[in-house]
Write a protein that holds these residues in place. Structure first.
Motif, PDB file in Angstrom:
ATOM      1  N   GLU A 196       0.831  -1.196   0.000  1.00  0.00           N
ATOM      2  CA  GLU A 196       0.000   0.000   0.000  1.00  0.00           C
ATOM      3  C   GLU A 196       0.874   1.258   0.000  1.00  0.00           C
ATOM      4  N   PHE A 197       0.330   2.319  -0.610  1.00  0.00           N
ATOM      5  CA  PHE A 197       1.022   3.607  -0.633  1.00  0.00           C
ATOM      6  C   PHE A 197      -0.006   4.714  -0.466  1.00  0.00           C
ATOM      7  N   VAL A 198       0.324   5.716   0.335  1.00  0.00           N
ATOM      8  CA  VAL A 198      -0.502   6.903   0.467  1.00  0.00           C
ATOM      9  C   VAL A 198       0.428   8.106   0.595  1.00  0.00           C
ATOM     10  N   GLY A 199       0.072   9.196  -0.065  1.00  0.00           N
ATOM     11  CA  GLY A 199       0.938  10.359  -0.007  1.00  0.00           C
ATOM     12  C   GLY A 199       0.202  11.647  -0.323  1.00  0.00           C
ATOM     13  N   PHE A 200       0.811  12.761   0.074  1.00  0.00           N
ATOM     14  CA  PHE A 200       0.255  14.086  -0.203  1.00  0.00           C
ATOM     15  C   PHE A 200       1.414  15.022  -0.505  1.00  0.00           C
ATOM     16  N   ALA A 201       1.217  15.891  -1.504  1.00  0.00           N
ATOM     17  CA  ALA A 201       2.257  16.855  -1.870  1.00  0.00           C
ATOM     18  C   ALA A 201       1.639  18.218  -2.102  1.00  0.00           C
ATOM     19  N   LEU A 202       2.398  19.266  -1.778  1.00  0.00           N
ATOM     20  CA  LEU A 202       1.910  20.636  -1.859  1.00  0.00           C
ATOM     21  C   LEU A 202       2.959  21.511  -2.552  1.00  0.00           C
ATOM     22  N   PRO A 203       2.651  22.030  -3.758  1.00  0.00           N
ATOM     23  CA  PRO A 203       3.576  22.971  -4.403  1.00  0.00           C
ATOM     24  C   PRO A 203       3.466  24.361  -3.789  1.00  0.00           C
ATOM     25  N   ILE A 204       4.619  24.979  -3.550  1.00  0.00           N
ATOM     26  CA  ILE A 204       4.675  26.329  -2.986  1.00  0.00           C
ATOM     27  C   ILE A 204       5.679  27.122  -3.809  1.00  0.00           C
ATOM     28  N   GLY A 205       5.189  27.859  -4.791  1.00  0.00           N
ATOM     29  CA  GLY A 205       6.091  28.575  -5.683  1.00  0.00           C
ATOM     30  C   GLY A 205       6.941  27.611  -6.479  1.00  0.00           C
ATOM     31  N   ASN A 206       8.247  27.778  -6.419  1.00  0.00           N
ATOM     32  CA  ASN A 206       9.176  26.888  -7.116  1.00  0.00           C
ATOM     33  C   ASN A 206       9.525  25.646  -6.301  1.00  0.00           C
ATOM     34  N   ASN A 207       8.907  25.511  -5.146  1.00  0.00           N
ATOM     35  CA  ASN A 207       9.201  24.395  -4.251  1.00  0.00           C
ATOM     36  C   ASN A 207       7.979  23.487  -4.117  1.00  0.00           C
ATOM     37  N   THR A 208       8.240  22.230  -3.817  1.00  0.00           N
ATOM     38  CA  THR A 208       7.179  21.272  -3.511  1.00  0.00           C
ATOM     39  C   THR A 208       7.599  20.461  -2.298  1.00  0.00           C
ATOM     40  N   VAL A 209       6.693  20.335  -1.342  1.00  0.00           N
ATOM     41  CA  VAL A 209       6.947  19.497  -0.174  1.00  0.00           C
ATOM     42  C   VAL A 209       5.901  18.381  -0.156  1.00  0.00           C
ATOM     43  N   GLY A 210       6.282  17.244   0.397  1.00  0.00           N
ATOM     44  CA  GLY A 210       5.362  16.120   0.420  1.00  0.00           C
ATOM     45  C   GLY A 210       5.670  15.146   1.534  1.00  0.00           C
ATOM     46  N   ALA A 211       4.705  14.301   1.829  1.00  0.00           N
ATOM     47  CA  ALA A 211       4.866  13.236   2.812  1.00  0.00           C
ATOM     48  C   ALA A 211       4.114  12.016   2.304  1.00  0.00           C
ATOM     49  N   SER A 212       4.669  10.843   2.541  1.00  0.00           N
ATOM     50  CA  SER A 212       4.036   9.611   2.070  1.00  0.00           C
ATOM     51  C   SER A 212       4.413   8.459   2.991  1.00  0.00           C
ATOM     52  N   ALA A 213       3.660   7.365   2.844  1.00  0.00           N
ATOM     53  CA  ALA A 213       3.934   6.145   3.604  1.00  0.00           C
ATOM     54  C   ALA A 213       3.819   4.960   2.663  1.00  0.00           C
ATOM     55  N   ASN A 214       4.750   4.035   2.813  1.00  0.00           N
ATOM     56  CA  ASN A 214       4.850   2.844   1.976  1.00  0.00           C
ATOM     57  C   ASN A 214       4.787   1.637   2.918  1.00  0.00           C
ATOM     58  N   PHE A 215       3.767   0.775   2.756  1.00  0.00           N
ATOM     59  CA  PHE A 215       3.513  -0.292   3.723  1.00  0.00           C
ATOM     60  C   PHE A 215       3.383  -1.623   3.002  1.00  0.00           C
ATOM     61  N   LEU A 216       4.123  -2.619   3.487  1.00  0.00           N
ATOM     62  CA  LEU A 216       4.079  -3.968   2.917  1.00  0.00           C
ATOM     63  C   LEU A 216       3.653  -4.935   4.012  1.00  0.00           C
ATOM     64  N   SER A 217       2.526  -5.638   3.777  1.00  0.00           N
ATOM     65  CA  SER A 217       1.980  -6.564   4.759  1.00  0.00           C
ATOM     66  C   SER A 217       2.055  -7.995   4.233  1.00  0.00           C
TER      67      SER A 217
END
Length: 309
Positions: A93-114
């Motif tokens: 499974e994978f879930v993530g979110f990203a936010l562009p701010i001008g010339n920059n982009t920040v993001g966070a995600s999680a990668n899960f293997l069961s």
């Protein structure tokens, strides 16, 4: 036009050469010697359906895996979800979110293997308690564009692997770059993945599966067609090459195919390198599916979703 014919020639030549060499297999001397090998499992049905060749083409939130520099292409905030129906009852499974701010982009995600529920046994083979092993990576991403042609990105990853009562923890980093020519629809990218210290399990420590990816992408006919090719150099297996192509119909449907070939031969047979899939663009949503064969282990299915805000 010379760029078009050159790209088509290279990719066609690779397709023709792969089946000839795909039957000879040898086990790499470092196979099975690295920790956190789940980090090498690709995310996003789009990339998987194109032969896992996305280093120079990735432009959505799944770039956090293929090349974090690609996150700089985001114009709007994105949410991404993926489900990988793997073999032997394993789910990814994978879930993530990203936010562009001008010339920059920040993001966070999680990668899960069961791995589901497994039966524990002692040294004599007697049944003990049931346990649920899993792998988890929590990823923080950052990307920055420099002008219209150059971008850089990085990931910081916090890792955990749980097996019964024992666990391993670690940190890792990715560094990526992306360059797109201003007058030619050609781009190049690189991604140095899983850079970090050894991970300790009980009394022993193991290296991470450092992997270097280099890739190129060429877009044709106003980006209706895209051709991609990646070279992958892991430290715990043979080098491999991924090639892919995608065709967009009416700005709504995308058809994708590709092949991923490991030098020395694909372990699960020549057909295990085949990739295919499709995507649908529905207003703010992108829905993708990929079919990945694993030889005698059967077919695996990836479903992924991107929502733009």
């Amino acid at each position: 036009m010379n760029y078009i014919f050159t790209s088509i020639f290279i990719i066609t030549s690779i397709f023709l050469c792969i089946p000839v060499a795909a039957d000879s297999t040898d086990i790499h001397e470092n196979a099975g010697t690295r920790a956190m090998t789940f980090l090498k499992i690709g995310v996003g049905a789009k990339a998987m359906g194109m032969g896992e060749s996305q280093v120079a083409a990735t432009d959505d939130l799944y770039a956090s895996f293929w090349n974090p520099a690609g996150l700089a292409s985001l114009q709007k905030p994105q949410l991404a979800l993926m489900h990988n129906e793997w073999f032997a009852g394993i789910n990814h499974e994978f879930v993530g979110f990203a936010l562009p701010i001008g010339n920059n982009t920040v993001g966070a995600s999680a990668n899960f293997l069961s791995f589901g529920e497994l039966q524990g046994r002692d040294q004599e083979g007697n049944e003990t308690t049931l346990f649920r092993p899993y792998d988890l990576a929590v990823v923080l991403s950052y990307a920055r564009s420099i002008g219209n042609t150059l971008a850089f990105g990085a990931n910081a990853k916090f890792l955990r692997e749980q097996i019964a009562d024992d666990s391993g923890r670690g940190i890792a980093f990715d560094l990526g770059g992306l360059y797109a020519f201003s007058n030619v629809p050609l781009s190049f990218g690189f991604n140095a993945q899983h850079i970090g210290p050894r991970v300790k399990y009980v009394e022993d420590a193991f290296e991470l599966p450092f992997t270097l990816r280099l890739g190129t992408a060429y877009r044709l006919w106003n980006e209706t067609v895209i051709l991609t090719m990646d070279f992958i150099r892991p430290t715990d297996n043979d080098n491999s090459i991924g090639i892919g192509g995608a065709y967009t119909i009416g700005n709504v449907m995308q058809l994708r195919t590709g092949y991923n070939y490991k030098f020395g031969g694909n372990d699960l047979g020549a057909t295990s390198g085949l990739r295919g899939g499709f995507g649908l663009t529905l207003r703010r949503f992108q829905i993708d599916y990929a079919l990945i064969p694993f030889g005698d282990l059967g077919l695996t299915h990836r479903f992924s979703l991107i929502a733009n805000f």
